[in-house]
Design an enzyme around this catalytic site. Structure first.
Site, PDB file in Angstrom:
ATOM      1  N   LEU A   1      72.391 -16.335  79.071  1.00  0.00           N
ATOM      2  CA  LEU A   1      72.460 -14.910  79.414  1.00  0.00           C
ATOM      3  C   LEU A   1      71.110 -14.387  79.870  1.00  0.00           C
ATOM      4  O   LEU A   1      71.025 -13.477  80.697  1.00  0.00           O
ATOM      5  CB  LEU A   1      72.935 -14.097  78.204  1.00  0.00           C
ATOM      6  CG  LEU A   1      74.345 -14.408  77.686  1.00  0.00           C
ATOM      7  CD1 LEU A   1      74.602 -13.650  76.387  1.00  0.00           C
ATOM      8  CD2 LEU A   1      75.388 -14.024  78.744  1.00  0.00           C
TER       9      LEU A   1
ATOM     10  N   GLY B   1      64.221 -14.768  76.532  1.00  0.00           N
ATOM     11  CA  GLY B   1      63.302 -13.836  75.890  1.00  0.00           C
ATOM     12  C   GLY B   1      61.951 -14.474  75.616  1.00  0.00           C
ATOM     13  O   GLY B   1      61.645 -15.570  76.081  1.00  0.00           O
ATOM     14  N   GLY B   2      61.158 -13.791  74.824  1.00  0.00           N
ATOM     15  CA  GLY B   2      59.810 -14.270  74.533  1.00  0.00           C
ATOM     16  C   GLY B   2      59.784 -15.565  73.756  1.00  0.00           C
ATOM     17  O   GLY B   2      58.859 -16.363  73.893  1.00  0.00           O
ATOM     18  N   PHE B   3      60.815 -15.810  72.908  1.00  0.00           N
ATOM     19  CA  PHE B   3      60.833 -17.004  72.078  1.00  0.00           C
ATOM     20  C   PHE B   3      61.858 -18.029  72.527  1.00  0.00           C
ATOM     21  O   PHE B   3      62.022 -19.063  71.900  1.00  0.00           O
ATOM     22  CB  PHE B   3      61.099 -16.629  70.619  1.00  0.00           C
ATOM     23  CG  PHE B   3      59.893 -16.019  69.960  1.00  0.00           C
ATOM     24  CD1 PHE B   3      58.793 -16.802  69.640  1.00  0.00           C
ATOM     25  CD2 PHE B   3      59.853 -14.667  69.690  1.00  0.00           C
ATOM     26  CE1 PHE B   3      57.678 -16.248  69.033  1.00  0.00           C
ATOM     27  CE2 PHE B   3      58.743 -14.102  69.091  1.00  0.00           C
ATOM     28  CZ  PHE B   3      57.654 -14.894  68.765  1.00  0.00           C
TER      29      PHE B   3
ATOM     30  N   LYS C   1      70.826 -16.871  70.063  1.00  0.00           N
ATOM     31  CA  LYS C   1      69.416 -16.907  70.478  1.00  0.00           C
ATOM     32  C   LYS C   1      68.761 -18.143  69.876  1.00  0.00           C
ATOM     33  O   LYS C   1      68.750 -18.316  68.659  1.00  0.00           O
ATOM     34  CB  LYS C   1      68.692 -15.638  70.024  1.00  0.00           C
ATOM     35  CG  LYS C   1      67.205 -15.654  70.414  1.00  0.00           C
ATOM     36  CD  LYS C   1      66.571 -14.276  70.282  1.00  0.00           C
ATOM     37  CE  LYS C   1      66.395 -13.869  68.839  1.00  0.00           C
ATOM     38  NZ  LYS C   1      65.617 -12.621  68.698  1.00  0.00           N
TER      39      LYS C   1
ATOM     40  N   ASP D   1      59.363  -2.819  67.661  1.00  0.00           N
ATOM     41  CA  ASP D   1      59.538  -3.305  69.033  1.00  0.00           C
ATOM     42  C   ASP D   1      60.687  -2.561  69.707  1.00  0.00           C
ATOM     43  O   ASP D   1      61.538  -3.151  70.372  1.00  0.00           O
ATOM     44  CB  ASP D   1      59.808  -4.809  69.036  1.00  0.00           C
ATOM     45  CG  ASP D   1      59.542  -5.439  70.401  1.00  0.00           C
ATOM     46  OD1 ASP D   1      58.906  -4.774  71.256  1.00  0.00           O
ATOM     47  OD2 ASP D   1      59.976  -6.585  70.630  1.00  0.00           O
TER      48      ASP D   1
END
Length: 695
Positions: free
Chosen positions: A384, A387-389, A407, A502
């Site tokens: 999808l 992300g950062g990680f 994730k 965040d």
């Protein structure tokens, strides 16, 4: 290297040495020979004779006498009017071996140019000579009569005849001052009072014949061919060179190139045995000796070939052994790495299981196999976003019969695991309609996974920042209020205060009904109500971080309020809070909106995509903009709580009057504590900031 390899190398070296000695014995001549070749002449290769007309130099071999000098790559033997000059090889040439009484065979080849004045009819001569060593001439003549150097041979070139055409010269061969043949007229290459030619002088000591060739006559018959034994004329050591005497300043004799070769040929000695004079026996003896030598060479060649093959086989075996050892070592290293990694992962899994020992409400631990099946083995088609990680995959979890978003935390650093633990321990306990629900987690084989309910419309930023998409005002209004409700729940309604740290448009997820759900709690921190969250490293996305967090590295609920204010302005204006592609005065969203508010043009900042909505409500939009400025106030003390902000949005509370210009806040930071003072003319000053931009 092994002992066997050393022995093979010694055998090979001995064989090569033996072959070399055989070559020296049978193929390298042992006679003394002298050879030189000059294709042109330069100053560095020649030197002048001394006042006694003697020549010696350890490095230079060509000696110039009297008027001889270097000119245009050649040697002008006599460049002065009525002068003379000579060119000699400075070292003695061994012509006769006293021990064997052998005479050398030699060949001298040179090219020349003669320049003359045809009108004056004054011509000198150019002479190639061989005479006793050292060269003692002081007059330009070889003293052909009654002289001390009258033992010589010479080839004389001149134009001293009125019957010669322009391109003709006279060629003469002299022995001890006497011509041994009539002068021969030869033709040279003529060009503007200039004659070019080439002379070859050869002596065959075996047959005692002397030959002289002019220009292209060789290999045809020579110009001069005489049977003469120079052993009776020339001494043991001789001088070779050229001498010339001119009669006019235009009369020049130039040597262009010079090659010389001299050797003592090998002469078979007569056989003193009984077979002397018997030709058939001589031939048989030579054949036997040749056969012995041939067989010996073949044996040496076979030995050499055998040694080479043996060494090659040993080399191949050694390389294969080294390759096998390397492969075995590499395999063992990989196996050890896998075992270490498996042991490490199992240890990490046990540590994480201990972290989640208490049963998490709602969420549960899932197996890696379940996630593989749900995502088609984590297919790229299921991604999808990233992300950062790490990446986020879509999938269908059969155990709960739901579409999910998984994730994967690819960063296995301490910070990545810390966020994973924070998500599981915090978000699994939270229950609110405007928060993404954590359904499960998985930490097997060192991989970390978080499983959420699937948000069909993904994140808010994909709508408000993509101008190819539209999001009507009612949706924007409800999304803003839903986000505010989620933050109220975190800050005051749950049993502990949760600071998200965040909050941004990318972390506001939208379900299929465009209901807002706050997600990504990896940076969230807990505190008791009434206490502040103390952090030593600033966290979050830099554009949404409150000023006090940048200065002090500490944040609390007020920092989330600031980020909410930024998101509210982005929703109303339809753009990012920092946009370097727009006009310079509009780059920073908060400053631009505050400036437009101060000038009475607040409505000009509204996203044009919602101005024509049938449900567009200018009063509500202005209220949202004012709440955004109120929450994004630079001074945390002037910001509202989230419950106050939501009451203003619902027109249940009035908004205080904001200053017409955006306030500037100065910060003074000490090692012990951070204090914040409100000023009107001082900007924030940062001496050292440690940023940790995780998203």
């Amino acid at each position: 290297m092994s002992t066997g390899d050393n022995n093979l190398h010694r055998i090979f070296d001995a064989t090569v040495l033996l072959l070399f000695l055989l070559c020296v014995e049978f193929f390298i001549p042992t006679e003394q020979q002298i050879e030189f070749s000059y294709t042109n002449f330069v100053e560095g290769e020649t030197f002048k004779a001394n006042t006694d007309n003697q020549c010696y130099h350890p490095d230079k071999k060509i000696c110039l006498h009297a008027d001889a000098w270097i000119k245009n790559g050649g040697i002008d033997v006599d460049y002065k009017s009525n002068g003379w000059g000579a060119v000699t090889y400075s070292e003695p040439i061994l012509f006769r071996n006293k021990t064997t009484n052998q005479t050398a065979t030699f060949k001298s080849e040179f090219t020349f140019t003669i320049l003359y004045n045809e009108e004056l009819e004054a011509f000198g001569s150019l002479v190639f000579f061989m005479s006793g060593f050292p060269f003692q001439n002081t007059s330009g003549y070889l003293q052909m009569e009654n002289g001390k150097n009258n033992n010589f041979i010479a080839v004389n070139l001149d134009k001293d005849s009125p019957y010669l055409d322009r391109d003709q010269i006279q060629l003469q061969l002299l022995l001890n001052s006497k011509a041994i043949a009539e002068k021969e007229i030869v033709e040279g290459d003529f060009d503007k009072n200039c004659i070019n030619g080439r002379i070859i002088v050869e002596y065959d000591s075996i047959n005692s014949t002397l030959s002289v060739f002019y220009n292209a006559r060789k290999p045809a018959s020579p110009n001069f061919f005489h049977a003469v034994d120079l052993n009776t004329i020339l001494p043991e050591n001789v001088t070779i060179g050229f001498v010339s005497k001119s009669k006019d300043s235009y009369d020049e004799h130039i040597i262009k190139t010079w090659d010389f070769f001299s050797t003592f040929p090998i002469i078979e000695e007569p056989f003193d045995g009984k077979i002397k004079g018997n030709t058939s026996q001589k031939v048989l003896l030579v054949a036997i000796i040749g056969a012995i030598i041939t067989v010996f060479i073949l044996i040496i060649g076979a030995i050499t070939f055998f040694v080479w093959k043996l060494m090659k086989r040993k080399l191949i075996e050694r390389r294969e052994k080294e390759k096998r050892e390397k492969e075995r070592s590499e395999k063992e290293r990989r196996e050890k790495e896998r075992r270490d990694r498996r042991n490490h992962d199992e240890t990490e899994d046990r540590i994480l299981d201990a972290e989640f020992e208490e049963e998490q409400e709602g969420a549960k631990k899932l197996s890696y196999n379940e996630l593989q099946m749900a995502t088609d083995n984590f297919s790229k088609d299921r991604i999808l976003g990233v992300g950062g990680f790490g990446p986020v995959y879509s999938g269908f979890l059969k155990s709960i019969k739901k579409n999910v978003a998984i994730k994967r935390i690819s960063d296995h650093s301490k910070q990545g695991k810390k966020e994973y633990v924070a998500e599981v321990k915090i978000i699994s306990q939270l229950r609110h309609k405007n928060m993404v629900q954590l359904l499960g987690w998985c930490h097997e084989n060192g991989d970390l996974h978080l499983v959420y309910e699937l948000m069909e419309n993904r994140s808010l930023d994909s709508f408000i920042f993509d101008h190819q998409k539209t999001l009507s005002w009612p949706f924007r209004r409800n999304i803003t209020k839903g986000l505010a409700s989620a933050l109220i729940y975190l800050h005051q309604d749950w049993k502990q205060c949760v600071v998200h740290r965040d909050v941004k448009a990318g972390n506001v997820m939208l379900d299929k009904k465009f209901e807002a759900k706050l997600g990504d709690f990896g940076l969230a921190r807990l505190s008791d109500h009434g206490g502040g969250v103390q952090t030593t490293v600033m966290a979050g996305t830099i554009e949404y971080i409150a000023p006090e967090c940048i200065i002090t590295g500490k944040g609390g609920k007020e920092s989330d309020v600031y980020a909410f204010g930024i998101v509210a302005l982005e929703i109303a204006c339809g753009r990012k809070c920092i946009d370097h592609k727009t006009d310079a005065n509009k780059v920073k969203l908060v400053e631009w909106v505050w400036k437009m508010y101060g000038s009475g043009s607040l409505v000009d900042v509204v996203d044009e995509r919602i101005l024509n909505d049938k449900d567009y409500n200018e009063r509500e939009v202005k209220q949202l903009l004012m709440v955004g400025l109120f929450c994004a106030h630079p001074d945390l003390e002037k910001r509202p709580t989230m419950s106050h902000a939501l009451a203003i949005l619902n027109f249940q509370s009035s908004i205080p009057t904001l200053p017409m210009e955006m306030p500037r806040v100065g910060f003074t930071v000490s090692r012990q504590q951070s204090s914040i003072s409100n000023t009107t003319d001082t900007t924030s000053s940062i001496s050292t900031i440690e940023l940790s931009n995780h998203r």
